[in-house]
Structures are given as C-alpha cells and as structure tokens.
Write an enzyme that holds these catalytic residues in place. Structure first.
Site, short mmCIF file in Angstrom:
data_model
loop_
_atom_site.label_atom_id
_atom_site.label_comp_id
_atom_site.label_asym_id
_atom_site.label_seq_id
_atom_site.Cartn_x
_atom_site.Cartn_y
_atom_site.Cartn_z
N CYS A 8 -8.94 -0.12 12.43
CA CYS A 8 -8.18 0.95 11.75
C CYS A 8 -9.09 2.17 11.69
CB CYS A 8 -7.68 0.50 10.38
SG CYS A 8 -8.95 0.10 9.19
N ARG A 14 -7.00 -1.49 5.97
CA ARG A 14 -6.11 -2.33 6.77
C ARG A 14 -6.84 -3.37 7.62
NH1 ARG A 14 -3.25 2.75 9.42
NH2 ARG A 14 -5.40 3.45 9.12
N ASP A 121 -1.20 3.85 6.77
CA ASP A 121 -2.47 3.97 6.06
C ASP A 121 -2.19 4.01 4.55
OD1 ASP A 121 -4.86 4.72 4.97
OD2 ASP A 121 -5.26 6.31 6.42
P1 4NP Z 1 -8.07 2.29 6.69
O1 4NP Z 1 -7.75 3.39 5.56
O2 4NP Z 1 -8.07 3.03 8.00
O3 4NP Z 1 -6.90 1.35 6.58
O4 4NP Z 1 -9.38 1.67 6.33
C1 4NP Z 1 -8.57 4.52 5.40
C2 4NP Z 1 -9.68 4.43 4.61
C3 4NP Z 1 -10.47 5.55 4.42
C4 4NP Z 1 -10.14 6.72 5.03
C5 4NP Z 1 -9.02 6.81 5.83
C6 4NP Z 1 -8.24 5.69 6.02
N1 4NP Z 1 -10.93 7.87 4.81
O5 4NP Z 1 -10.55 8.94 5.30
O6 4NP Z 1 -11.98 7.79 4.18
#
Ligand code: 4NP
Length: 153
Positions: A8, A14, A121
């Site tokens: 991800c 995720r 997300d």
């Molecule tokens: P992930 O969610 O891609 O599902 O881990 C996110 C976690 C952090 C960030 C973006 C998406 N961030 O910009 O820090």
C-alpha cells in the site's frame, strides 16, 4: 516457497492487515507473506493503532510488524505482488525492470467478485473505514489462499 508481497502507500494501515490476514490462511512452510509501502514516511514504525485494533477484534495480532519501503529488488524476489489501489499499482510497476516483473503486480481485489476493485485508504477516516478495509482484504485473501493452497496439490 511461494512469496507474496502486500503493498500500500504507507505500509501502516492496509498492507499490514493484508499480510497478517493472508498469513492465517496459508501454510507458513509453503507460503511466505510480507508487506511494504511505496512511500517511506513511516519506515520502522508499527502499524497504525487503528489497524492493530481492528485486527485484534478479529483475533489477529499484527503488533510486531514494522513498516518498510518497497524496493525494486522486491519485484525480483516475490512471486505475487498485491496492491490496494491504482495509485499503488502505478508506483509499484514503476520499479519493475522487466515485463515479467510488471506482470507479478495485481490489484488485490481483482478476481474477488466484489463491487469495488480498490481497497480505500482509511488513514484520514474513522474506525468504520478500518472494519470495511478488513472485510475487503479478508474476502480477497480467502480467494488468494485457495489458489495458493491448491498449487501444491
Ligand atoms: P496505508 O495508509 O497506505 O494503507 O498504509 C496510509 C498511511 C499513511 C499515509 C498514507 C496512507 N501517509 O500519508 O502518511
């Protein structure tokens, strides 16, 4: 050993859930599951507390996982690379050096007969988002595990 990588953006919401969920559905002596993020903002950190909490509600402990960034070598090393959304897809195939490596990259929900084909997300939403993400990933992993488990038979 079949190697599966869940990807991800942050590797804190995720893909840690996807790693933990798929691990419970496969034989660990036959399938190795890992996860990584295309962005490097949280390297070395545990998963988001909301992902740890939703996993725990389903009897799964992902608290030992630590965030790492996706690297080009992952596309050589892993057999299947599952991404959560189209943005992850674009960022991941950008690291591929051959068309065979590019072909390893798939949207996690493709082939799951769900009404959506991206895992949204949940980072900026509420806790409901994490339960929804859990359910989507669980459904997809059920299908993937069936496919992987039948390979050896
Ligand atoms: P992930 O969610 O891609 O599902 O881990 C996110 C976690 C952090 C960030 C973006 C998406 N961030 O910009 O820090």
């Amino acid at each position: 050993m079949i190697k599966v990588l869940m990807v991800c953006l942050g590797n804190i919401c995720r893909s840690p859930l996807a790693e933990g969920i798929l691990q419970t559905k496969v034989d660990p002596t036959e399938v190795f599951v890992d996860s990584a993020g295309t962005g490097g903002y949280h390297v070395g950190e545990p998963a988001d507390s909301r992902s740890i909490a939703v996993a725990k509600e389903h009897g799964l402990d992902i608290s030992q996982q630590r965030c790492r960034k996706l690297v080009a070598k992952d596309l050589r090393d892993f057999d299947y690379v599952y991404v959560m959304d189209r943005s992850n897809y674009k960022n991941t195939i950008a690291l591929a050096q051959t068309s065979a490596e590019k072909d390893k990259v798939r949207l996690l929900l493709n082939g799951s007969n769900l009404e959506v084909n991206e895992v949204p997300d949940p980072y900026y939403g509420g806790p409901d988002g994490f339960e929804n993400v859990y359910q989507l990933i669980d459904t997809a992993c059920e299908g993937i595990a069936k496919k992987l488990n039948s390979h050896g038979n």
